[in-house]
Design a protein around this motif. Structure first.
Motif, PDB file in Angstrom:
ATOM      1  N   TYR A 102      36.777  23.586  36.307  1.00 60.81           N
ATOM      2  CA  TYR A 102      36.035  24.176  36.230  1.00 60.81           C
ATOM      3  C   TYR A 102      35.824  24.816  37.335  1.00 60.81           C
ATOM      4  O   TYR A 102      35.896  24.379  38.146  1.00 60.81           O
ATOM      5  CB  TYR A 102      34.379  23.723  36.322  1.00 60.81           C
ATOM      6  N   VAL A 103      35.827  26.654  37.745  1.00 52.29           N
ATOM      7  CA  VAL A 103      36.638  27.376  38.612  1.00 52.29           C
ATOM      8  C   VAL A 103      35.216  28.651  39.244  1.00 52.29           C
ATOM      9  O   VAL A 103      36.172  29.473  37.423  1.00 52.29           O
ATOM     10  CB  VAL A 103      37.763  27.134  38.938  1.00 52.29           C
ATOM     11  N   GLU A 104      34.943  28.981  39.833  1.00 50.90           N
ATOM     12  CA  GLU A 104      34.370  30.396  39.845  1.00 50.90           C
ATOM     13  C   GLU A 104      35.800  31.699  39.634  1.00 50.90           C
ATOM     14  O   GLU A 104      36.391  30.943  40.672  1.00 50.90           O
ATOM     15  CB  GLU A 104      33.258  30.826  40.748  1.00 50.90           C
ATOM     16  N   ALA A 105      35.260  32.594  39.692  1.00 54.17           N
ATOM     17  CA  ALA A 105      36.325  33.010  38.845  1.00 54.17           C
ATOM     18  C   ALA A 105      37.142  33.834  40.368  1.00 54.17           C
ATOM     19  O   ALA A 105      38.071  33.924  40.100  1.00 54.17           O
ATOM     20  CB  ALA A 105      36.211  34.436  38.370  1.00 54.17           C
ATOM     21  N   ASP A 106      36.641  33.987  41.556  1.00 48.37           N
ATOM     22  CA  ASP A 106      36.558  34.643  42.660  1.00 48.37           C
ATOM     23  C   ASP A 106      37.537  33.982  43.616  1.00 48.37           C
ATOM     24  O   ASP A 106      38.481  34.087  44.313  1.00 48.37           O
ATOM     25  CB  ASP A 106      36.075  35.466  43.566  1.00 48.37           C
ATOM     26  N   ARG A 107      37.615  32.683  43.122  1.00 51.63           N
ATOM     27  CA  ARG A 107      38.172  31.686  43.816  1.00 51.63           C
ATOM     28  C   ARG A 107      39.905  31.087  43.759  1.00 51.63           C
ATOM     29  O   ARG A 107      40.661  30.251  43.631  1.00 51.63           O
ATOM     30  CB  ARG A 107      37.128  30.215  43.973  1.00 51.63           C
ATOM     31  N   LEU A 108      40.482  31.943  41.682  1.00 49.93           N
ATOM     32  CA  LEU A 108      40.936  31.833  41.454  1.00 49.93           C
ATOM     33  C   LEU A 108      42.459  32.807  41.824  1.00 49.93           C
ATOM     34  O   LEU A 108      42.115  34.158  41.793  1.00 49.93           O
ATOM     35  CB  LEU A 108      41.379  31.956  39.609  1.00 49.93           C
ATOM     36  N   LEU A 109      43.275  31.613  42.346  1.00 49.38           N
ATOM     37  CA  LEU A 109      44.122  32.461  43.196  1.00 49.38           C
ATOM     38  C   LEU A 109      44.873  33.360  41.721  1.00 49.38           C
ATOM     39  O   LEU A 109      46.108  34.815  42.062  1.00 49.38           O
ATOM     40  CB  LEU A 109      44.938  32.644  44.284  1.00 49.38           C
ATOM     41  N   ALA A 110      45.590  31.939  40.906  1.00 51.59           N
ATOM     42  CA  ALA A 110      46.759  32.151  40.046  1.00 51.59           C
ATOM     43  C   ALA A 110      46.708  31.229  39.562  1.00 51.59           C
ATOM     44  O   ALA A 110      46.180  30.370  39.508  1.00 51.59           O
ATOM     45  CB  ALA A 110      48.334  32.453  40.656  1.00 51.59           C
ATOM     46  N   PHE A 111      47.522  31.426  38.132  1.00 54.81           N
ATOM     47  CA  PHE A 111      47.352  29.972  37.711  1.00 54.81           C
ATOM     48  C   PHE A 111      48.192  30.211  36.556  1.00 54.81           C
ATOM     49  O   PHE A 111      48.606  31.527  36.102  1.00 54.81           O
ATOM     50  CB  PHE A 111      45.784  30.075  36.779  1.00 54.81           C
ATOM     51  N   ASP A 112      48.924  29.100  35.583  1.00 53.18           N
ATOM     52  CA  ASP A 112      49.862  29.335  35.013  1.00 53.18           C
ATOM     53  C   ASP A 112      49.734  29.975  33.607  1.00 53.18           C
ATOM     54  O   ASP A 112      48.173  29.818  32.649  1.00 53.18           O
ATOM     55  CB  ASP A 112      50.110  27.861  34.662  1.00 53.18           C
ATOM     56  N   GLY A 113      50.763  30.839  32.658  1.00 52.06           N
ATOM     57  CA  GLY A 113      50.660  31.240  31.890  1.00 52.06           C
ATOM     58  C   GLY A 113      49.734  30.538  30.916  1.00 52.06           C
ATOM     59  O   GLY A 113      49.857  31.024  30.199  1.00 52.06           O
ATOM     60  N   THR A 114      50.091  29.395  30.498  1.00 55.61           N
ATOM     61  CA  THR A 114      50.281  28.858  29.351  1.00 55.61           C
ATOM     62  C   THR A 114      48.347  28.151  29.287  1.00 55.61           C
ATOM     63  O   THR A 114      48.259  27.119  28.563  1.00 55.61           O
ATOM     64  CB  THR A 114      51.097  27.237  29.421  1.00 55.61           C
ATOM     65  N   LEU A 115      47.479  28.376  30.603  1.00 58.42           N
ATOM     66  CA  LEU A 115      46.376  27.447  30.727  1.00 58.42           C
ATOM     67  C   LEU A 115      45.876  28.242  29.528  1.00 58.42           C
ATOM     68  O   LEU A 115      45.195  29.593  29.532  1.00 58.42           O
ATOM     69  CB  LEU A 115      45.803  27.359  31.351  1.00 58.42           C
ATOM     70  N   GLN A 116      44.334  27.915  28.873  1.00 61.75           N
ATOM     71  CA  GLN A 116      43.752  28.803  27.927  1.00 61.75           C
ATOM     72  C   GLN A 116      42.546  29.084  28.670  1.00 61.75           C
ATOM     73  O   GLN A 116      42.376  27.792  29.645  1.00 61.75           O
ATOM     74  CB  GLN A 116      43.844  27.567  26.660  1.00 61.75           C
ATOM     75  N   GLN A 117      42.093  30.057  29.225  1.00 62.21           N
ATOM     76  CA  GLN A 117      41.279  30.528  29.573  1.00 62.21           C
ATOM     77  C   GLN A 117      40.043  30.926  28.994  1.00 62.21           C
ATOM     78  O   GLN A 117      39.662  31.360  28.099  1.00 62.21           O
ATOM     79  CB  GLN A 117      41.506  32.120  30.393  1.00 62.21           C
ATOM     80  N   GLY A 118      39.117  30.301  29.582  1.00 64.16           N
ATOM     81  CA  GLY A 118      37.441  30.496  29.048  1.00 64.16           C
ATOM     82  C   GLY A 118      36.366  30.621  29.475  1.00 64.16           C
ATOM     83  O   GLY A 118      36.978  30.625  31.119  1.00 64.16           O
TER      84      GLY A 118
END
Length: 216
Positions: free
Chosen positions: A92-108
């Motif tokens: 669980y993380v705020e969107a503006d704190r995301l730098l990058a993430f693996d394309g296999t992860l499910q986002q919601g």
């Protein structure tokens, strides 16, 4: 795909054909190889529903899809970067704190009021973060941004963790959160904006705390 930490403010991702990652737009610092960058309009692996949820939530930080064959170096604003490895659980993380993430992860997207009821909604007002938060689930790596570095604090049954809401970055696992009011001498505890609140996290998992009350 794992992220390799170049230093505290830069990470490198290695892409192979058929792999992809999502990153904040403008986060690319340099790359080698045959790599493409395209604006993402589908909300990551969550598809259109996730994209709509993010817009309703105000969680509309622009993303780009990165794919191809090569290595990509990422960073943003000189912020400290923490790499979090997920093994089937949810971050669980705020969107503006995301730098990058693996394309296999499910986002919601999740409504924070559902974790802690009314107090969860109050948390959004106090922290300046929306009533919604971004979720990433599956097996893969996530690079998040913070001020002043990050520490990971384990949460276990009977060992709750109390966090200054302004210092909260993210959490994962089977964790419940609620906002409690500090009383007496505790009003002076913490690094926040003067609000006498503490974020109480319980269950099993971990919370990531930054060394500053500054927002991104």
């Amino acid at each position: 795909m794992p992220f390799r930490e170049i230093n505290s403010k830069m990470v490198e991702a290695t892409l192979a054909p058929g792999q992809k990652l999502f990153s904040q737009r403008g986060a690319m610092l340099a790359y080698r190889g045959e790599v493409s960058f395209t604006p993402n309009i589908q909300g990551g692996q969550g598809g259109v529903a996730s994209m709509i949820g993010r817009r309703v939530a105000g969680e509309s930080t622009p993303l780009m899809t990165v794919e191809g064959s090569g290595t990509v170096m990422l960073g943003h604003g000189g912020h400290h970067i923490q790499v979090i490895e997920l093994a089937g659980d949810t971050l669980y993380v705020e969107a503006d704190r995301l730098l990058a993430f693996d394309g296999t992860l499910q986002q919601g997207t999740m409504f924070m009021g559902s974790q802690g009821g009314v107090m969860g909604m109050v948390r959004g007002q106090v922290t300046g973060q929306g009533l919604f938060t971004t979720t990433l689930k599956g097996h893969g790596a996530v690079a998040v941004m913070a001020h002043g570095g990050v520490i990971e604090l384990p949460i276990a049954p009977g060992r709750d963790v109390h966090v200054d809401p302004q210092a909260y970055v993210a959490h994962h696992g089977e964790v419940r959160n609620k906002l409690s009011t500090a009383v007496g001498w505790r009003d002076m505890v913490g690094r926040g904006s003067g609000e006498a609140f503490q974020l109480e996290l319980s269950g099993s998992g971990a919370v990531y705390v930054q060394a500053s009350e500054e927002k991104l």
